[in-house]
Design an enzyme around this catalytic site. Structure first.
Site, PDB file in Angstrom:
ATOM      1  N   LYS A  26       0.661  -1.179  -0.158  1.00 16.74           N
ATOM      2  CA  LYS A  26       0.034  -0.105  -0.071  1.00 16.74           C
ATOM      3  C   LYS A  26       0.964   1.412   0.010  1.00 16.74           C
ATOM      4  O   LYS A  26       0.512   2.269  -0.887  1.00 16.74           O
ATOM      5  CB  LYS A  26      -0.750   0.009   1.081  1.00 16.74           C
ATOM      6  CG  LYS A  26      -1.836  -1.294   1.164  1.00 16.74           C
ATOM      7  CD  LYS A  26      -2.867  -1.114   2.375  1.00 16.74           C
ATOM      8  CE  LYS A  26      -2.170  -1.081   3.959  1.00 16.74           C
ATOM      9  NZ  LYS A  26      -1.401  -2.334   4.245  1.00 16.74           N
ATOM     10  N   ARG A  36      -9.879   1.170   8.765  1.00 19.23           N
ATOM     11  CA  ARG A  36      -9.192  -0.135   9.033  1.00 19.23           C
ATOM     12  C   ARG A  36     -10.360  -0.899   9.898  1.00 19.23           C
ATOM     13  O   ARG A  36      -9.847  -2.208  10.044  1.00 19.23           O
ATOM     14  CB  ARG A  36      -8.301   0.015   9.940  1.00 19.23           C
ATOM     15  CG  ARG A  36      -6.936  -0.276   9.208  1.00 19.23           C
ATOM     16  CD  ARG A  36      -5.838   0.080  10.236  1.00 19.23           C
ATOM     17  NE  ARG A  36      -4.513  -0.965  10.086  1.00 19.23           N
ATOM     18  CZ  ARG A  36      -3.691  -0.562   9.175  1.00 19.23           C
ATOM     19  NH1 ARG A  36      -3.630   0.595   8.817  1.00 19.23           N
ATOM     20  NH2 ARG A  36      -2.471  -1.182   9.399  1.00 19.23           N
ATOM     21  N   ARG A  91      11.990  -6.198   5.063  1.00 16.86           N
ATOM     22  CA  ARG A  91      11.837  -4.664   5.026  1.00 16.86           C
ATOM     23  C   ARG A  91      12.739  -3.553   5.900  1.00 16.86           C
ATOM     24  O   ARG A  91      12.924  -3.993   7.053  1.00 16.86           O
ATOM     25  CB  ARG A  91      10.400  -4.363   5.273  1.00 16.86           C
ATOM     26  CG  ARG A  91      10.006  -2.912   5.110  1.00 16.86           C
ATOM     27  CD  ARG A  91       8.638  -2.505   5.349  1.00 16.86           C
ATOM     28  NE  ARG A  91       7.709  -2.901   6.352  1.00 16.86           N
ATOM     29  CZ  ARG A  91       6.496  -2.580   6.618  1.00 16.86           C
ATOM     30  NH1 ARG A  91       5.832  -2.028   5.481  1.00 16.86           N
ATOM     31  NH2 ARG A  91       5.955  -2.805   7.430  1.00 16.86           N
ATOM     32  N   ARG A  95      11.223  -1.520  11.390  1.00 14.88           N
ATOM     33  CA  ARG A  95      10.010  -1.168  12.180  1.00 14.88           C
ATOM     34  C   ARG A  95       9.915  -2.255  13.387  1.00 14.88           C
ATOM     35  O   ARG A  95       9.958  -3.348  13.175  1.00 14.88           O
ATOM     36  CB  ARG A  95       8.706  -1.077  11.277  1.00 14.88           C
ATOM     37  CG  ARG A  95       8.519   0.291  10.648  1.00 14.88           C
ATOM     38  CD  ARG A  95       7.310   0.200   9.674  1.00 14.88           C
ATOM     39  NE  ARG A  95       6.180  -0.189  10.102  1.00 14.88           N
ATOM     40  CZ  ARG A  95       5.058  -0.344   9.257  1.00 14.88           C
ATOM     41  NH1 ARG A  95       5.103   0.271   8.257  1.00 14.88           N
ATOM     42  NH2 ARG A  95       4.063  -0.897   9.730  1.00 14.88           N
ATOM     43  N   ARG A 135      -0.457  -8.228  13.562  1.00 19.14           N
ATOM     44  CA  ARG A 135      -1.097  -7.265  12.754  1.00 19.14           C
ATOM     45  C   ARG A 135      -1.947  -7.905  11.575  1.00 19.14           C
ATOM     46  O   ARG A 135      -3.161  -7.600  11.329  1.00 19.14           O
ATOM     47  CB  ARG A 135       0.100  -6.586  11.785  1.00 19.14           C
ATOM     48  CG  ARG A 135       0.604  -5.503  12.856  1.00 19.14           C
ATOM     49  CD  ARG A 135       2.054  -5.059  12.287  1.00 19.14           C
ATOM     50  NE  ARG A 135       2.146  -4.588  11.039  1.00 19.14           N
ATOM     51  CZ  ARG A 135       3.142  -4.718  10.110  1.00 19.14           C
ATOM     52  NH1 ARG A 135       4.143  -5.096  10.572  1.00 19.14           N
ATOM     53  NH2 ARG A 135       2.865  -4.142   8.940  1.00 19.14           N
TER      54      ARG A 135
HETATM   55  P1  AP5 Z   1       4.926  -1.557   1.907  1.00 17.05           P
HETATM   56  O1  AP5 Z   1       4.564  -0.593   0.547  1.00 17.05           O
HETATM   57  O2  AP5 Z   1       5.635  -1.292   3.249  1.00 17.05           O
HETATM   58  O3  AP5 Z   1       3.472  -2.349   2.375  1.00 17.05           O
HETATM   59  P2  AP5 Z   1       2.200  -1.778   3.039  1.00 17.05           P
HETATM   60  O4  AP5 Z   1       1.094  -2.432   2.644  1.00 17.05           O
HETATM   61  O5  AP5 Z   1       2.388  -0.092   3.140  1.00 17.05           O
HETATM   62  O6  AP5 Z   1       2.320  -2.405   4.597  1.00 17.05           O
HETATM   63  P3  AP5 Z   1       2.564  -1.810   5.962  1.00 17.05           P
HETATM   64  O7  AP5 Z   1       3.204  -2.707   6.851  1.00 17.05           O
HETATM   65  O8  AP5 Z   1       3.074  -0.365   6.051  1.00 17.05           O
HETATM   66  O9  AP5 Z   1       0.915  -1.830   6.260  1.00 17.05           O
HETATM   67  P4  AP5 Z   1       0.149  -1.762   7.502  1.00 17.05           P
HETATM   68  O10 AP5 Z   1      -1.125  -1.612   7.072  1.00 17.05           O
HETATM   69  O11 AP5 Z   1       0.526  -2.957   8.341  1.00 17.05           O
HETATM   70  O12 AP5 Z   1       1.046  -0.398   8.230  1.00 17.05           O
HETATM   71  P5  AP5 Z   1       0.380   0.814   8.751  1.00 17.05           P
HETATM   72  O13 AP5 Z   1       1.788   1.710   8.576  1.00 17.05           O
HETATM   73  O14 AP5 Z   1      -0.727   1.335   8.006  1.00 17.05           O
HETATM   74  O15 AP5 Z   1       5.578  -3.059   1.359  1.00 17.05           O
HETATM   75  C1  AP5 Z   1       5.921  -3.840   2.229  1.00 17.05           C
HETATM   76  C2  AP5 Z   1       7.343  -4.478   1.730  1.00 17.05           C
HETATM   77  O16 AP5 Z   1       7.332  -5.282   0.448  1.00 17.05           O
HETATM   78  C3  AP5 Z   1       8.337  -3.336   1.584  1.00 17.05           C
HETATM   79  O17 AP5 Z   1       9.668  -3.810   1.924  1.00 17.05           O
HETATM   80  C4  AP5 Z   1       8.323  -3.083   0.108  1.00 17.05           C
HETATM   81  O18 AP5 Z   1       9.546  -2.798  -0.440  1.00 17.05           O
HETATM   82  C5  AP5 Z   1       8.170  -4.375  -0.549  1.00 17.05           C
HETATM   83  N1  AP5 Z   1       7.128  -4.699  -1.548  1.00 17.05           N
HETATM   84  C6  AP5 Z   1       6.386  -3.687  -1.962  1.00 17.05           C
HETATM   85  N2  AP5 Z   1       5.827  -3.914  -2.907  1.00 17.05           N
HETATM   86  C7  AP5 Z   1       6.376  -5.027  -3.461  1.00 17.05           C
HETATM   87  C8  AP5 Z   1       6.427  -5.817  -4.864  1.00 17.05           C
HETATM   88  N3  AP5 Z   1       5.495  -5.469  -5.448  1.00 17.05           N
HETATM   89  N4  AP5 Z   1       7.220  -6.991  -5.035  1.00 17.05           N
HETATM   90  C9  AP5 Z   1       8.209  -6.938  -4.064  1.00 17.05           C
HETATM   91  N5  AP5 Z   1       8.306  -6.436  -2.910  1.00 17.05           N
HETATM   92  C10 AP5 Z   1       7.416  -5.338  -2.731  1.00 17.05           C
HETATM   93  O19 AP5 Z   1      -0.020   1.004  10.143  1.00 17.05           O
HETATM   94  C11 AP5 Z   1       0.905   0.541  11.108  1.00 17.05           C
HETATM   95  C12 AP5 Z   1       0.211   0.576  12.428  1.00 17.05           C
HETATM   96  O20 AP5 Z   1      -0.216   1.805  12.863  1.00 17.05           O
HETATM   97  C13 AP5 Z   1      -0.933  -0.325  12.705  1.00 17.05           C
HETATM   98  O21 AP5 Z   1      -0.513  -1.760  13.170  1.00 17.05           O
HETATM   99  C14 AP5 Z   1      -1.720   0.243  13.799  1.00 17.05           C
HETATM  100  O22 AP5 Z   1      -1.120   0.110  15.172  1.00 17.05           O
HETATM  101  C15 AP5 Z   1      -1.379   1.907  13.423  1.00 17.05           C
HETATM  102  N6  AP5 Z   1      -2.588   2.130  12.737  1.00 17.05           N
HETATM  103  C16 AP5 Z   1      -2.488   2.792  11.371  1.00 17.05           C
HETATM  104  N7  AP5 Z   1      -3.428   3.183  10.876  1.00 17.05           N
HETATM  105  C17 AP5 Z   1      -4.486   2.850  11.856  1.00 17.05           C
HETATM  106  C18 AP5 Z   1      -5.963   2.901  11.745  1.00 17.05           C
HETATM  107  N8  AP5 Z   1      -6.485   3.167  10.728  1.00 17.05           N
HETATM  108  N9  AP5 Z   1      -6.656   2.495  12.929  1.00 17.05           N
HETATM  109  C19 AP5 Z   1      -5.770   2.144  13.926  1.00 17.05           C
HETATM  110  N10 AP5 Z   1      -4.510   1.737  14.079  1.00 17.05           N
HETATM  111  C20 AP5 Z   1      -3.702   2.189  12.901  1.00 17.05           C
END
Ligand code: AP5
Length: 218
Positions: A13, A88, A127, A159, A170
């Site tokens: 994402k 979410r 990552r 992270r 997660r």
């Molecule tokens: P990446 O692009 O980083 O993936 P992502 O889907 O953004 O993964 P996240 O782990 O950031 O998502 P998340 O939803 O768990 O975390 P968030 O920050 O929102 O890609 C992942 C890896 O794959 C990278 O190394 C990348 O290089 C690689 N990659 C990407 N595309 C690729 C491809 N095509 N081929 C190969 N490799 C590839 O949330 C974190 C925390 O914040 C949550 O756990 C929660 O505690 C809190 N939080 C955030 N939003 C909320 C909410 N709305 N409500 C409550 N708590 C929240």
């Protein structure tokens, strides 16, 4: 263009949001990035969120709802926005509906990025993230200089929530609370499932195609 990216942790994402927002000139509203910045800056918000985030649990709905309400009020979001990591939960989705209704706006596209669990686990275990701009790098998308961000030269870090037990937590949060949102938005005919496996360029092309064609929306 008002867009939501749905997808499990590691689906890509954040990686794709950075490309799509640059292409269409709209801001990326990432609750994860905003919360991580608050944690790094040691603000009151960051102090509330840190332990939950590190444990791989969701922070309370009212906190993230407030963050998004404020972000939507910014002039930079007037032309459109891409929500990455929000909503979410169903209560977050209903709050978003209220926020948009108040502003006479609506969601145009929901991109549901689909990636099998074994691929997600592999991606997250490799990552590294830039603490400054939040760009992620992995085995298949490495930085040009090992250990340093391509964009700002910052030293990359792992992270805390990418430790294997936190990743499992997660995934559980995603499956029990977030996966329901596909059904929530399907009823409006705005959801497009996009295969998130392939190179970053390939996935970007699929997303652009999904955003620019009406066929296949459900
Ligand atoms: P990446 O692009 O980083 O993936 P992502 O889907 O953004 O993964 P996240 O782990 O950031 O998502 P998340 O939803 O768990 O975390 P968030 O920050 O929102 O890609 C992942 C890896 O794959 C990278 O190394 C990348 O290089 C690689 N990659 C990407 N595309 C690729 C491809 N095509 N081929 C190969 N490799 C590839 O949330 C974190 C925390 O914040 C949550 O756990 C929660 O505690 C809190 N939080 C955030 N939003 C909320 C909410 N709305 N409500 C409550 N708590 C929240």
């Amino acid at each position: 263009m008002n867009v939501i990216f749905l997808g499990p942790p590691g689906a890509g994402k954040g990686t794709q949001a950075k490309r799509i927002t640059a292409r269409y000139g709209i801001p990326q509203l990432s609750t994860g990035d905003i919360l991580r910045k608050a944690v790094a800056d040691g603000t009151a918000l960051g102090k509330k969120a840190k332990a939950l985030m590190d444990a791989g649990k969701l922070v309370p709905d009212e906190i993230v709802n407030g963050i998004i309400d404020e972000a939507l009020a910014s002039p930079s979001a007037a032309k459109g926005f891409l929500l990455d990591g929000f909503p979410r939960t169903v209560p977050q989705a209903t709050s978003l509906d209220e926020m948009l209704q108040r502003r006479g706006r609506k969601i145009d596209h929901v991109i549901d990025l689909q990636v099998p669990t074994e691929v997600l686990v592999g991606r997250l275990s490799g990552r590294q993230t830039c603490p400054k701009c939040q760009t992620s790098y992995g085995k298949d998308a490495p930085p040009r200089r090992t250990g340093f961000c391509d964009k700002d030269g910052e030293k990359l870090a792992v992270r805390p929530d990418d430790m294997p037990d936190r990743v499992r937590q997660r995934m559980t949060e995603y499956e029990s609370k977030t996966a329901l949102l596909t059904g929530y938005y399907k009823a409006r005919g705005v959801v497009r499932a996009v295969d998130g496996v392939g190179t970053v360029d390939e996935v970007e092309k699929r997303i652009v195609q999904a955003l620019e064609t009406d066929a296949g929306r459900h």
